[in-house]
Scaffold this motif. Structure first.
Motif, PDB file in Angstrom:
ATOM      1  N   ILE A  65       4.474  10.246   4.520  1.00  0.00           N
ATOM      2  CA  ILE A  65       4.202  11.389   4.327  1.00  0.00           C
ATOM      3  C   ILE A  65       2.802  11.585   4.882  1.00  0.00           C
ATOM      4  O   ILE A  65       2.268  12.674   5.170  1.00  0.00           O
ATOM      5  N   VAL A  69       8.836  12.468  -0.383  1.00  0.00           N
ATOM      6  CA  VAL A  69       8.920  11.490  -1.778  1.00  0.00           C
ATOM      7  C   VAL A  69       8.175  12.256  -2.854  1.00  0.00           C
ATOM      8  O   VAL A  69       8.066  11.844  -3.897  1.00  0.00           O
ATOM      9  N   VAL A  70       6.967  13.104  -2.385  1.00  0.00           N
ATOM     10  CA  VAL A  70       6.243  13.947  -3.752  1.00  0.00           C
ATOM     11  C   VAL A  70       6.246  15.299  -3.174  1.00  0.00           C
ATOM     12  O   VAL A  70       6.365  15.597  -2.200  1.00  0.00           O
ATOM     13  N   ARG A  92       9.515   4.964  -4.453  1.00  0.00           N
ATOM     14  CA  ARG A  92       9.871   6.248  -5.013  1.00  0.00           C
ATOM     15  C   ARG A  92      11.475   6.686  -4.757  1.00  0.00           C
ATOM     16  O   ARG A  92      12.005   7.466  -5.290  1.00  0.00           O
ATOM     17  N   LEU A  93      11.669   6.005  -3.550  1.00  0.00           N
ATOM     18  CA  LEU A  93      13.266   6.236  -3.118  1.00  0.00           C
ATOM     19  C   LEU A  93      14.228   5.294  -3.997  1.00  0.00           C
ATOM     20  O   LEU A  93      15.636   5.330  -3.502  1.00  0.00           O
ATOM     21  N   PHE A  94      13.709   4.350  -4.663  1.00  0.00           N
ATOM     22  CA  PHE A  94      14.575   3.447  -5.340  1.00  0.00           C
ATOM     23  C   PHE A  94      16.051   3.929  -5.904  1.00  0.00           C
ATOM     24  O   PHE A  94      16.940   3.316  -5.324  1.00  0.00           O
ATOM     25  N   LEU A 139       4.563   1.047   1.035  1.00  0.00           N
ATOM     26  CA  LEU A 139       5.541   0.477  -0.187  1.00  0.00           C
ATOM     27  C   LEU A 139       5.523   1.404  -1.483  1.00  0.00           C
ATOM     28  O   LEU A 139       6.570   1.673  -2.018  1.00  0.00           O
ATOM     29  N   VAL A 140       4.564   2.061  -1.793  1.00  0.00           N
ATOM     30  CA  VAL A 140       4.586   3.174  -2.964  1.00  0.00           C
ATOM     31  C   VAL A 140       5.674   4.268  -2.660  1.00  0.00           C
ATOM     32  O   VAL A 140       6.313   4.675  -3.535  1.00  0.00           O
ATOM     33  N   GLN A 141       5.788   4.627  -1.289  1.00  0.00           N
ATOM     34  CA  GLN A 141       6.871   5.800  -0.884  1.00  0.00           C
ATOM     35  C   GLN A 141       8.205   5.119  -1.143  1.00  0.00           C
ATOM     36  O   GLN A 141       9.166   5.743  -1.347  1.00  0.00           O
ATOM     37  N   GLY A 194       0.740  -1.181   0.031  1.00  0.00           N
ATOM     38  CA  GLY A 194       0.076  -0.100  -0.044  1.00  0.00           C
ATOM     39  C   GLY A 194       0.835   1.220   0.047  1.00  0.00           C
ATOM     40  O   GLY A 194       1.820   1.258  -0.559  1.00  0.00           O
ATOM     41  N   GLY A 195       0.276   2.297   0.903  1.00  0.00           N
ATOM     42  CA  GLY A 195       1.130   3.530   0.706  1.00  0.00           C
ATOM     43  C   GLY A 195       2.505   3.529   1.154  1.00  0.00           C
ATOM     44  O   GLY A 195       3.524   4.293   0.580  1.00  0.00           O
ATOM     45  N   VAL A 247      12.143   6.358   7.493  1.00  0.00           N
ATOM     46  CA  VAL A 247      11.651   7.567   6.477  1.00  0.00           C
ATOM     47  C   VAL A 247      10.148   7.236   6.992  1.00  0.00           C
ATOM     48  O   VAL A 247       9.267   6.558   6.477  1.00  0.00           O
TER      49      VAL A 247
END
Lengths: 148, 158
Positions: free
Chosen positions: A108, A147-148, A20-22, A15-17, A12-13, A105
């Protein structure tokens, strides 16, 4: 130098974040840990699924603790990074137990104060970050960007 | 096509009911919903409890509009796929989450282009009508976090 990075986030959220740091750890040897049966995509050669739980589910939390510990021992990472929640916190604790670097981290989503897991992580690692300047403090959590 | 998602963890009956009501009022609407373990069963649109990551992405990408809870997964995925998103924050007073952080998330992200917050059917309908009139501009968000944050993290990891 190439390091073994254990990147952990619930599905979910969180993992999505994390995804984005990959680029921050893509040149290292990354193992991804999450709570969905299928790994997110082909960029992650090494993927482990662990039991999902939250802080209201005591029995399931124990299962999450055991699952993540098994993965930790298998991977023996140099660094753990997590965007939450419970599985990530356990891996942060194991990393500190073995004297390794651990980066938290906070999601957000937490615009006014650190998450409950984040407040625990803050006690164990100096690398505890918030994505909102207003949540940061001189003694930590620190602000590192969002992250965004 | 509208894609409704309540996120991976918890049901969200109030949201599902609002969207069902919208579909009832506007029969031309095409909605697919991922509704979790919802007690409220929608009468006016197709749905599933949960979707695989691949199926979720497919549904998400083919939708013109996203309706969701104020969860970061939905919000970031909408922003980075250039879709307008209508979000309803979960509230503890209705036992929809463990705390009220989604109210803060909704407040902060409503400032972004293409993000709209509603707390009732009337507000949902208003946003829906505005979007139908072409009033929704979306934000351009890249696939990864901003360069500065990546650089900062790289230094910490090195």
């Amino acid at each position: 130098m190439k390091k073994k990075v254990l990147a952990v986030a619930s599905n979910g959220g969180h993992l999505v974040q994390l995804l984005r740091l990959f680029p921050a750890f893509s040149e290292h040897d990354v193992t991804l840990v999450s709570t969905s049966e299928d790994g997110p995509d082909e960029r992650y050669k090494s993927y482990y699924m662990v039991t999902d739980s939250n802080f209201d589910q005591k029995i399931k939390l124990l299962k999450t603790a055991a699952d993540t510990f098994a993965v930790y021992l298998k991977v023996r990472p140099d660094i753990v990074i997590s965007t939450g929640a419970a599985p990530g916190l356990f891996c942060i604790l194991y990393a500190r137990m073995f004297g390794k670097k651990a980066i938290w981290v906070d999601s957000i989503a937490n615009t006014e104060k650190l998450s409950m897991a984040g407040r625990v992580a803050l006690k164990f690692t100096k690398h505890c970050y918030t994505q909102w300047p207003a949540v940061s403090k001189e003694s930590g959590p620190f602000y590192l960007g969002a992250v965004v | 096509m509208i894609f409704l998602t309540v996120g991976t963890q918890l049901p969200f009956d109030r949201l599902v009911e609002c969207v069902d009501q919208l579909c009832g009022k506007y029969p031309d609407l095409s909605v697919f919903g991922q509704i979790g373990e919802s007690k409220y069963q929608p009468k006016n649109f197709d749905y599933q409890t949960s979707l695989s990551i691949q199926e979720f992405n497919k549904r998400f990408c083919s939708a013109q509009l996203i309706i969701s809870h104020a969860g970061m997964g939905s919000i970031i995925t909408a922003l980075s796929n250039n879709k307008p998103i209508l979000m309803m924050p979960r509230e503890t007073q209705f036992a929809e989450h463990r705390n009220d952080h989604q109210l803060g998330t909704a407040k902060n992200f409503s400032a972004k282009q293409g993000c709209f917050v509603f707390k009732s059917f009337a507000e949902l309908e208003l946003h829906y009508k505005n979007i139908q009139r072409g009033k929704a501009k979306t934000s351009q968000v890249s696939k990864y976090a901003p360069e500065q944050m990546i650089t900062n993290l790289k230094q910490i990891i090195a």
